[in-house]
Design a protein around this motif. Structure first.
Motif: not given
Length: 281
Positions: A126-145
């Motif tokens: 679930f943690t990985v999926l939250a990161a992936a969805e943030t990356a797909e929404a255009g998040g920066t590495p800081d946002d993804v972490v």
């Protein structure tokens, strides 16, 4: 434009192939050693095979991926267009996987952020999926972490095992070690806390332990929107029955995954494992 961020994880996240493909998540496998045979989790060895080996008292151990395996994954992501990578892994208390990823990240062709999530199984998934969805929404590495760390902090994992013996053998029992003298005679309920396995309660019978596991999850879920995962090893009927009861009793349930754990977690928890991951949105 924010940099393109690719997510890398390890095989203990237990995400299905469809989710991995949909979110372009790379997986670096851990290894299970049965006797003198080393096998990759997810491709070369199954959880049922591990359960059978444990039941026959064959020696079963696990080992982390090598830094070279992570280096290959990071290079492949960069070749595919990644401008940065966020690499999310099971608790460093359980495995040297995080350390291997850190070593590989130093020489990666693009910046790599390596995160010890403190999680495992679908708590990691679930943690990985939250990161992936943030990356797909255009998040920066800081946002993804940040998204990954928040989901991990909000996620809980509770589980029942028929015996603590397998956890004891593998050295994964954490602060519950002092309880072996008495706890081996009862049915323990455990939880993930600060990246470690801790004893939550001791119950006299398996049926009472599973009922208590259900009550804990219902209490913790409350009316929040949540995703649940019910994991098991060689206990499919128990898992299915528990999942159906939770489906009826958790009003904010958005997603329910029922799956057998992979070979690595199975090797340490043993047959009869029944666990629930609770992950609020």
């Amino acid at each position: 434009m924010p940099p393109h961020v690719t997510i890398v994880t390890d095989s203990t996240a237990y995400l299905g192939r469809a989710a991995l493909i949909r979110h372009n998540i790379a997986v670096v496998p851990l290894t299970v050693v049965i006797g003198d045979e080393s096998l990759e989790e997810g491709t070369e060895v199954s959880a049922p095979a591990v359960a059978r080996a444990l039941q026959r008292r064959h020696p079963v151990t696990t080992s982390r991926p090598s830094p070279a395996e992570f280096a290959t994954a990071y290079e492949a992501a960069a070749d595919a267009g990644a401008e940065s990578i966020v690499s999310l892994h099971l608790s460093a208390e359980f495995s040297g996987t995080y350390d291997a990823a850190l070593l590989a990240a130093k020489d990666a062709p693009v910046p790599v952020r390596v995160v010890d999530t403190g999680m495992v199984a679908m708590a990691l998934g679930f943690t990985v999926l939250a990161a992936a969805e943030t990356a797909e929404a255009g998040g920066t590495p800081d946002d993804v972490v940040a998204a990954a760390e928040k989901r991990a902090a909000d996620t809980s994992a509770y589980f029942y095992v028929d015996t603590l013996d397998y956890l004891r053998r593998g050295g994964r029992i954490g602060t519950a070690q002092a309880l072996f003298g008495s706890a081996l005679a009862v049915k323990p309920l455990l939880r993930l806390a600060d990246g470690r396995i801790e004893l939550l309660e001791k119950v006299r019978t398996s049926s009472k332990a599973i009922s208590r596991l259900e009550e804990i999850v219902v209490e913790q879920a409350g009316t929040r929107r949540v995703a649940l995962a019910v994991h098991h090893l060689a206990a499919a009927d128990r898992a299915s029955a528990l999942a159906e009861r939770l489906r009826e009793r958790v009003p904010g349930l958005d997603e329910l995954v029922v799956s057998e754990v992979g070979a690595v977690i199975g090797a340490h928890a043993g047959p009869g494992l029944l666990g629930v991951v609770l992950s609020p949105h």
